[in-house]
Design a protein around this motif. Structure first.
Motif, PDB file in Angstrom:
ATOM      1  N   ALA A  68       9.404  11.012  -0.979  1.00  0.00           N
ATOM      2  CA  ALA A  68       7.984  10.788  -1.223  1.00  0.00           C
ATOM      3  C   ALA A  68       7.175  12.004  -0.778  1.00  0.00           C
ATOM      4  CB  ALA A  68       7.511   9.541  -0.470  1.00  0.00           C
ATOM      5  N   VAL A  69       5.956  12.068  -1.282  1.00  0.00           N
ATOM      6  CA  VAL A  69       5.050  13.148  -0.897  1.00  0.00           C
ATOM      7  C   VAL A  69       3.661  12.546  -0.699  1.00  0.00           C
ATOM      8  CG1 VAL A  69       4.476  13.838  -3.268  1.00  0.00           C
ATOM      9  CG2 VAL A  69       4.357  15.523  -1.432  1.00  0.00           C
ATOM     10  N   ASN A  70       2.943  13.090   0.275  1.00  0.00           N
ATOM     11  CA  ASN A  70       1.616  12.583   0.575  1.00  0.00           C
ATOM     12  C   ASN A  70       0.718  13.763   0.944  1.00  0.00           C
ATOM     13  OD1 ASN A  70      -0.392  10.709   1.013  1.00  0.00           O
ATOM     14  ND2 ASN A  70       0.744   9.539   2.545  1.00  0.00           N
ATOM     15  N   GLY A  71      -0.536  13.668   0.588  1.00  0.00           N
ATOM     16  CA  GLY A  71      -1.495  14.695   0.959  1.00  0.00           C
ATOM     17  C   GLY A  71      -1.990  14.501   2.374  1.00  0.00           C
ATOM     18  N   CYS A  72      -2.442  15.583   2.985  1.00  0.00           N
ATOM     19  CA  CYS A  72      -2.994  15.540   4.332  1.00  0.00           C
ATOM     20  C   CYS A  72      -4.505  15.745   4.241  1.00  0.00           C
ATOM     21  CB  CYS A  72      -2.385  16.641   5.195  1.00  0.00           C
ATOM     22  SG  CYS A  72      -0.587  16.530   5.318  1.00  0.00           S
ATOM     23  N   ILE A  73      -5.204  15.189   5.192  1.00  0.00           N
ATOM     24  CA  ILE A  73      -6.665  15.340   5.237  1.00  0.00           C
ATOM     25  C   ILE A  73      -7.007  16.189   6.451  1.00  0.00           C
ATOM     26  CG2 ILE A  73      -8.867  14.137   5.450  1.00  0.00           C
ATOM     27  CD1 ILE A  73      -7.469  11.735   4.091  1.00  0.00           C
ATOM     28  N   ARG A  74      -7.645  17.337   6.202  1.00  0.00           N
ATOM     29  CA  ARG A  74      -8.000  18.281   7.272  1.00  0.00           C
ATOM     30  C   ARG A  74      -6.792  18.604   8.143  1.00  0.00           C
ATOM     31  NH1 ARG A  74     -11.942  14.514   8.066  1.00  0.00           N
ATOM     32  NH2 ARG A  74     -13.673  14.770   6.642  1.00  0.00           N
TER      33      ARG A  74
ATOM     34  N   SER B 191       6.700   7.168   8.275  1.00  0.00           N
ATOM     35  CA  SER B 191       7.280   5.854   8.572  1.00  0.00           C
ATOM     36  C   SER B 191       6.235   4.743   8.427  1.00  0.00           C
ATOM     37  CB  SER B 191       7.884   5.826   9.976  1.00  0.00           C
ATOM     38  OG  SER B 191       6.877   5.908  10.959  1.00  0.00           O
ATOM     39  N   GLN B 192       4.961   5.129   8.343  1.00  0.00           N
ATOM     40  CA  GLN B 192       3.883   4.160   8.189  1.00  0.00           C
ATOM     41  C   GLN B 192       3.253   4.191   6.794  1.00  0.00           C
ATOM     42  OE1 GLN B 192       3.115   1.993  10.772  1.00  0.00           O
ATOM     43  NE2 GLN B 192       4.961   2.926  11.622  1.00  0.00           N
ATOM     44  N   GLN B 193       3.260   5.367   6.157  1.00  0.00           N
ATOM     45  CA  GLN B 193       2.630   5.541   4.848  1.00  0.00           C
ATOM     46  C   GLN B 193       3.369   6.641   4.099  1.00  0.00           C
ATOM     47  OE1 GLN B 193      -1.530   6.479   5.090  1.00  0.00           O
ATOM     48  NE2 GLN B 193      -1.667   6.964   2.924  1.00  0.00           N
ATOM     49  N   MET B 194       4.175   6.260   3.119  1.00  0.00           N
ATOM     50  CA  MET B 194       5.011   7.230   2.420  1.00  0.00           C
ATOM     51  C   MET B 194       4.233   8.085   1.428  1.00  0.00           C
ATOM     52  SD  MET B 194       8.444   4.988   1.766  1.00  0.00           S
ATOM     53  CE  MET B 194       9.342   6.347   1.035  1.00  0.00           C
ATOM     54  N   GLY B 195       3.224   7.522   0.796  1.00  0.00           N
ATOM     55  CA  GLY B 195       2.518   8.244  -0.243  1.00  0.00           C
ATOM     56  C   GLY B 195       3.140   7.976  -1.599  1.00  0.00           C
ATOM     57  N   ALA B 196       3.164   8.988  -2.464  1.00  0.00           N
ATOM     58  CA  ALA B 196       3.729   8.848  -3.810  1.00  0.00           C
ATOM     59  C   ALA B 196       5.257   8.903  -3.741  1.00  0.00           C
ATOM     60  CB  ALA B 196       3.203   9.955  -4.719  1.00  0.00           C
ATOM     61  N   VAL B 197       5.907   7.814  -4.110  1.00  0.00           N
ATOM     62  CA  VAL B 197       7.369   7.767  -4.102  1.00  0.00           C
ATOM     63  C   VAL B 197       7.876   8.472  -5.361  1.00  0.00           C
ATOM     64  CG1 VAL B 197       9.409   6.281  -4.115  1.00  0.00           C
ATOM     65  CG2 VAL B 197       7.407   5.656  -2.749  1.00  0.00           C
ATOM     66  N   LEU B 198       8.672   9.515  -5.149  1.00  0.00           N
ATOM     67  CA  LEU B 198       9.191  10.328  -6.245  1.00  0.00           C
ATOM     68  C   LEU B 198      10.590   9.884  -6.677  1.00  0.00           C
ATOM     69  CD1 LEU B 198       8.113  13.776  -4.764  1.00  0.00           C
ATOM     70  CD2 LEU B 198       6.801  12.241  -6.264  1.00  0.00           C
ATOM     71  N   TYR B 199      11.327   9.282  -5.756  1.00  0.00           N
ATOM     72  CA  TYR B 199      12.682   8.792  -6.036  1.00  0.00           C
ATOM     73  C   TYR B 199      13.020   7.720  -5.021  1.00  0.00           C
ATOM     74  CZ  TYR B 199      17.762   8.486  -6.243  1.00  0.00           C
ATOM     75  OH  TYR B 199      19.045   8.011  -6.340  1.00  0.00           O
ATOM     76  N   SER B 200      13.673   6.666  -5.481  1.00  0.00           N
ATOM     77  CA  SER B 200      14.275   5.689  -4.571  1.00  0.00           C
ATOM     78  C   SER B 200      15.538   5.185  -5.243  1.00  0.00           C
ATOM     79  CB  SER B 200      13.312   4.540  -4.250  1.00  0.00           C
ATOM     80  OG  SER B 200      13.056   3.768  -5.397  1.00  0.00           O
ATOM     81  N   GLY B 201      16.626   5.222  -4.497  1.00  0.00           N
ATOM     82  CA  GLY B 201      17.888   4.790  -5.069  1.00  0.00           C
ATOM     83  C   GLY B 201      19.063   5.308  -4.281  1.00  0.00           C
TER      84      GLY B 201
END
Length: 142
Positions: free
Chosen positions: A60-66, A73-83
């Motif tokens: 997964a990938v997620n953007g950061c703010i500032r 482990s709490q917020q994955m963001g956009a899941v790009l692959y699971s399997g």
């Protein structure tokens, strides 16, 4: 009662011995990613002898703010692959598997982000589930 306390300590030591069963080979900290483009992610098995029954992974990938990134482990963001994750011995001597994923366009304005690998496997004779997190701080280029 003392027996159970000793058993708990032993279980903790054994679990920590199996804690490094997977690594994120690429991207690494500081890697640049292009939103809207594919990237080859490498998931590495550093020690092939770990007795771990594979359940699977999530990338997964997620953007950061500032420059503050969410905890994967709490917020994955956009899941790009699971399997499944099925690493194999490679010609270069490593044990790994590559995945081609597309970086979402909406991350173009984020600047920095966090790329995460979540790994689930079963260890021991019980067995017990083990969840590992690996991540890399990345930069999004336009």
């Amino acid at each position: 009662m003392k027996f159970f306390a000793s058993l708990a300590v032993l279980a903790t030591v054994v679990a920590s011995a199996f804690a490094d069963t997977i690594e994120l080979g690429y991207p690494v900290d500081g890697s640049g990613l292009l939103p809207g483009h594919n990237v080859t992610v490498q998931v590495v098995q550093p020690q092939p002898y770990e007795p771990c029954l594979q359940v699977g992974i999530a990338l997964a990938v997620n953007g950061c703010i500032r420059e503050v990134c969410p905890d994967p482990s709490q917020q994955m963001g956009a899941v790009l692959y699971s399997g499944p994750w099925e690493p194999v011995q490679q010609a270069d001597g490593g044990i790994y598997q590559n995945f081609s994923v597309s970086i979402p366009m909406f991350l173009g304005g984020a600047g920095s982000g966090i790329f995460s690998l979540t790994h689930v496997c079963l260890i021991g004779t019980g067995p017990e589930p083990m969840i590992e997190y690996r991540n890399a701080t990345v930069k999004f280029h336009n």
